[in-house]
Design a protein around this motif. Structure first.
Motif, PDB file in Angstrom:
ATOM      1  N   CYS A 174     -22.272  36.060  12.004  1.00 20.24           N
ATOM      2  CA  CYS A 174     -21.605  35.865  10.719  1.00 20.24           C
ATOM      3  C   CYS A 174     -22.468  34.970   9.827  1.00 20.24           C
ATOM      4  CB  CYS A 174     -20.242  35.228  10.947  1.00 20.24           C
ATOM      5  SG  CYS A 174     -19.388  34.710   9.433  1.00 20.24           S
ATOM      6  N   TYR A 212     -21.646  32.784   7.774  1.00 21.57           N
ATOM      7  CA  TYR A 212     -21.133  31.431   7.569  1.00 21.57           C
ATOM      8  C   TYR A 212     -20.886  30.669   8.866  1.00 21.57           C
ATOM      9  CZ  TYR A 212     -20.418  32.995   2.752  1.00 21.57           C
ATOM     10  OH  TYR A 212     -20.608  33.480   1.482  1.00 21.57           O
ATOM     11  N   CYS A 213     -20.047  31.179   9.745  1.00 21.88           N
ATOM     12  CA  CYS A 213     -19.690  30.402  10.953  1.00 21.88           C
ATOM     13  C   CYS A 213     -20.640  30.627  12.115  1.00 21.88           C
ATOM     14  CB  CYS A 213     -18.255  30.696  11.376  1.00 21.88           C
ATOM     15  SG  CYS A 213     -18.014  32.321  12.152  1.00 21.88           S
ATOM     16  N   ALA A 230     -19.935  39.070   7.092  1.00 22.23           N
ATOM     17  CA  ALA A 230     -19.077  37.955   7.496  1.00 22.23           C
ATOM     18  C   ALA A 230     -18.069  38.423   8.539  1.00 22.23           C
ATOM     19  CB  ALA A 230     -18.346  37.375   6.289  1.00 22.23           C
ATOM     20  N   CYS A 276     -14.402  31.288   6.675  1.00 23.43           N
ATOM     21  CA  CYS A 276     -15.476  32.149   6.170  1.00 23.43           C
ATOM     22  C   CYS A 276     -15.024  32.904   4.915  1.00 23.43           C
ATOM     23  CB  CYS A 276     -15.986  33.062   7.278  1.00 23.43           C
ATOM     24  SG  CYS A 276     -16.714  32.118   8.662  1.00 23.43           S
ATOM     25  N   LEU A 307     -14.809  27.178   2.903  1.00 20.06           N
ATOM     26  CA  LEU A 307     -15.077  28.023   4.070  1.00 20.06           C
ATOM     27  C   LEU A 307     -14.264  27.626   5.306  1.00 20.06           C
ATOM     28  CD1 LEU A 307     -18.980  28.300   3.784  1.00 20.06           C
ATOM     29  CD2 LEU A 307     -17.284  30.022   3.138  1.00 20.06           C
TER      30      LEU A 307
END
Length: 216
Positions: free
Chosen positions: A45, A47-48, A83, A97, A144
């Motif tokens: 992902c 973001y995370c 994502a 996210c 997020l």
């Protein structure tokens, strides 16, 4: 987050953008786009850093700059990311996210090399992700929701495993772990090609801190 090296955009996206009245909604080759995004993000992902797979049930196509406020970027490949579903369907306090972000603004794009995303974040021993930039630190936490307890726990496990590894290495060689061994370990974490283990960038960050202190 980790830096994402954008590859060549899918040919179908290039062709679609040249058509009259083309939009993201009427782009019909989203599976080709998913394949490209997940491949260049090495299965993580944006973001995370959790696992994503190139199909709709496993991921979302994220617009870093949202379509509602930046319609001119809806088909820009540099604006498109893979994502995770971010606990979609759960209460807002448990979402993260892109699902949590929605149309909110985010200062830095992990796929823009000029944003140097990896220099803007760090991790605390309890797995907290943070930034020394106050506004971005707030965005990590509130836009997020990356300090959700489950995400912190994943990162803490990685940090704990790196500390355990370092202690074993010190005992094995009966002294300071050399820089070359740290670099080798970093390569094992993120230097190879292909799919990465979830949250492996956290291990790379930890090793970078060790190397920076040795140089300093």
């Amino acid at each position: 987050m980790r830096s994402i090296s954008k590859g060549r955009e899918p040919e179908s996206l290039t062709k679609h953008r040249k058509k009259a009245h083309s939009t993201y909604e009427n782009y019909g080759e989203k599976q080709e786009l998913r394949n490209a995004l997940v491949t260049e993000q090495r299965g993580l992902c944006c973001y995370c850093l959790g696992r994503v797979r190139p199909y709709a049930a496993s991921m979302k196509i994220e617009h870093w700059r949202c379509q509602s406020m930046f319609p001119e970027q809806q088909l820009s490949y540099g604006n498109l990311l893979a994502a995770c579903h971010g606990s979609e369907g759960e209460p807002r306090r448990l979402q993260h996210c892109d699902t949590k972000k929605g149309d909110q603004y985010l200062d830095w794009n992990p796929a823009d090399p000029e944003h140097h995303i990896e220099t803007r974040i760090g991790y605390r021993v309890d797995g907290t992700i943070y930034s020394d930039e106050e506004q971005f630190n707030t965005q990590l936490r509130e836009v997020l929701n990356l300090n959700l307890n489950t995400l912190k726990a994943h990162r803490k496990r990685v940090l704990d495993s790196m500390l355990d590894w370092w202690k074993v290495e010190k005992a094995r060689i009966r002294g300071r772990v050399p820089a070359e061994r740290l670099r080798q370990k970093r390569t094992e974490q993120v230097g190879q090609t292909g799919e990465l283990a979830p949250y492996s960038q956290v291990a790379a960050w930890w090793l970078d801190q060790k190397l920076a202190r040795m140089v300093g």
